[in-house]
Write a protein that holds these residues in place. Structure first.
Motif, short mmCIF file in Angstrom:
data_model
loop_
_atom_site.label_atom_id
_atom_site.label_comp_id
_atom_site.label_asym_id
_atom_site.label_seq_id
_atom_site.Cartn_x
_atom_site.Cartn_y
_atom_site.Cartn_z
N SER A 57 35.74 44.61 37.24
CA SER A 57 36.68 44.37 38.58
C SER A 57 37.98 44.89 37.74
O SER A 57 38.30 44.62 36.91
N GLY A 58 38.65 44.86 38.37
CA GLY A 58 40.38 44.73 38.49
C GLY A 58 40.31 43.53 38.30
O GLY A 58 42.07 43.02 37.94
N THR A 59 39.40 41.97 38.77
CA THR A 59 39.60 40.71 39.25
C THR A 59 39.64 40.65 37.31
O THR A 59 40.31 39.93 36.81
N LEU A 62 42.60 41.86 34.62
CA LEU A 62 43.92 40.93 35.23
C LEU A 62 43.64 39.71 33.96
O LEU A 62 44.02 39.00 33.17
N SER A 83 50.05 39.03 48.33
CA SER A 83 48.99 40.14 47.03
C SER A 83 47.75 39.91 47.90
O SER A 83 47.56 38.67 48.46
N VAL A 129 53.23 43.67 40.68
CA VAL A 129 51.92 43.46 41.54
C VAL A 129 52.49 45.05 42.20
O VAL A 129 54.03 45.13 43.08
N GLN A 158 46.59 49.22 42.93
CA GLN A 158 46.21 50.16 44.57
C GLN A 158 47.44 51.10 44.36
O GLN A 158 47.85 52.23 45.13
N PHE A 181 37.38 49.01 42.65
CA PHE A 181 36.85 49.63 44.06
C PHE A 181 36.62 50.31 44.94
O PHE A 181 37.37 51.20 44.49
N TYR A 309 48.64 41.40 54.28
CA TYR A 309 47.54 40.41 54.03
C TYR A 309 47.79 39.47 55.13
O TYR A 309 49.53 39.22 55.55
C1 PLP Z 1 41.81 45.18 44.82
C2 PLP Z 1 42.66 44.72 44.11
C3 PLP Z 1 42.74 43.86 42.79
C4 PLP Z 1 41.08 42.90 42.64
O1 PLP Z 1 40.31 44.47 42.16
P1 PLP Z 1 38.68 43.92 42.48
O2 PLP Z 1 38.16 45.39 41.54
O3 PLP Z 1 37.75 43.77 43.88
O4 PLP Z 1 38.61 42.96 41.28
C5 PLP Z 1 43.95 42.92 42.47
N1 PLP Z 1 44.92 43.13 42.98
C6 PLP Z 1 45.29 43.86 43.57
C7 PLP Z 1 46.46 43.91 44.23
C8 PLP Z 1 43.94 44.60 44.78
O5 PLP Z 1 44.26 45.47 45.22
#
Ligand code: PLP
Length: 366
Positions: A57-59, A62, A83, A129, A158, A181, A309
């Motif tokens: 995942s993106g999370t 990081l 963010s 970001v 994004q 995602f 947000y």
């Molecule tokens: C979606 C998103 C993430 C996390 O990505 P996931 O794949 O959902 O964990 C991190 N940072 C930003 C700015 C995002 O929009």
């Protein structure tokens, strides 16, 4: 109408996707199968970096980047208070302290003029970001980071596909991180993400941490995790890949058409000089006294809109111990009360855009 139309996208690429997925089902290498390697090479070449490491995942991307940089207790990491929560939660997850720097009005991205004053001797990294689909001034950020010997990790969740002075998002800093995602510009059909870097040592560490801290089986050099990307999801992305550049172009066109329709009525997104924008979200600003009722009214008319947000990180209980208070980040606070995101995906028609724009104009006229 859909906010992000994934069903049409699937129908469009159905044959390629089904074929690619079927192949995985038959070869049976569901974890780290050949599609994962193929995707990593494809994306590394696209972003112009040496190494792409896909993740779950993106999370997780990081978090893995921070851990590979050995950032933890006692360290500070700078990011923005406006963010998706991931950008800051990962900092606390590794035991470090988030330090927030406000955004600028025009782009919703970090205000680089406020960056230097936030740096202390504990600062180890900056996570800029690329919000809504365009990059902050990464040249300036890299320059400041070099001066203080700080790592830069672009949160490009994004912005995959966006460019800045010819450089691709995720390929313009020490580390780039993205998300697959489903609703992101390059989305798979589940969770996923990737890391990008030119630094071979760092790539080795990130690759090791992704897979339980080892480069080979039963030998562990790092405290790792299970952060792998599924072979089936890699197959989905490979099937969609030939159309990605076209989708990015369509996003740009649809964004420009929204600007034409709406710039007299609301504050429309600005694209900073040198940037291209992939409009992961097409986000306008309306008067804060009108925002929530505009959202409700549009939804009642069957137009799916969202607020990305509605609050800032320094308003969240999880960050209350950091001691920030209301008023500390006026641009982030203002943005959170004014923003409204419209339906945005490559298959949005101009008829739909007309309908959306008429609805906003009608509501705001009252
Ligand atoms: C979606 C998103 C993430 C996390 O990505 P996931 O794949 O959902 O964990 C991190 N940072 C930003 C700015 C995002 O929009």
């Amino acid at each position: 109408m859909e906010f992000i139309d994934l069903k049409t996208q699937y129908q469009q690429y159905k044959d390629e996707i089904d074929t690619r997925m079927q192949k995985v089902l038959e070869h049976g290498q569901y974890i780290m199968g050949p599609e994962v390697n193929e995707l990593e090479s494809t994306l590394a070449e696209y972003t112009g970096v040496e190494h792409c490491i896909t993740t779950s995942s993106g999370t997780h991307s990081l978090e893995i980047a921070l851990r590979a940089l050995e950032i933890g207790r006692g360290d500070e990491v700078i990011t923005v208070p406006f963010s998706w929560i991931s950008s800051a939660e990962v900092i606390m997850l590794v035991g470090a302290t988030p330090v927030f720097v406000d955004i600028e009005y025009e782009t919703f991205n970090i205000d680089t003029s406020k960056l230097e004053e936030a740096i202390t001797e504990r600062t180890k990294a900056i996570i800029p970001v690329s919000l809504f689909g365009q990059m902050p001034d990464l040249e300036k950020i890299n320059e400041v980071a070099n001066k203080y010997n700080i790592a830069v990790i672009e949160d490009g969740a994004q912005s995959f596909g966006a460019t800045q002075n010819g450089k691709k998002s995720c390929g313009a800093t020490l580390v780039g991180s993205t998300s697959f995602f489903p609703a992101k510009p390059l989305g798979c059909y589940g969770d996923g993400g990737a890391l990008f870097t030119d630094d071979t040592d760092l790539a080795d560490s990130m690759r090791a941490i992704r897979t339980h801290g080892g480069q080979r089986r039963h030998y562990h050099t790092h405290v790792g995790t299970n952060g792998r990307f599924d072979t089936l999801q890699a197959a989905v992305l490979l099937a969609k890949w030939p159309d990605f550049s076209n989708e990015v172009q369509l996003r740009g066109k649809i964004g420009a058409h929204y600007n034409e329709l709406l710039s007299e009525t609301v504050v429309t997104p600005k694209i900073a000089k040198g940037n291209t924008h992939v409009f992961a979200q097409y986000t306008i600003r309306v008067d804060k006294r009108m925002r929530d009722q505009t959202v409700e009214k549009m939804k009642s008319e069957g137009i799916p809109v969202g607020v990305y947000y509605p609050s800032c990180f320094h308003e969240q209980p999880v960050f209350s111990h950091l001691g920030y208070k209301w008023g500390d980040f006026p641009e982030s606070e203002k943005a959170s009360r004014e923003v409204l995101s419209l339906p945005m995906h490559p298959f949005l028609t101009s008829d739909e855009q007309d309908l959306i724009s008429s609805s906003i104009k009608e509501i705001l006229k009252e």
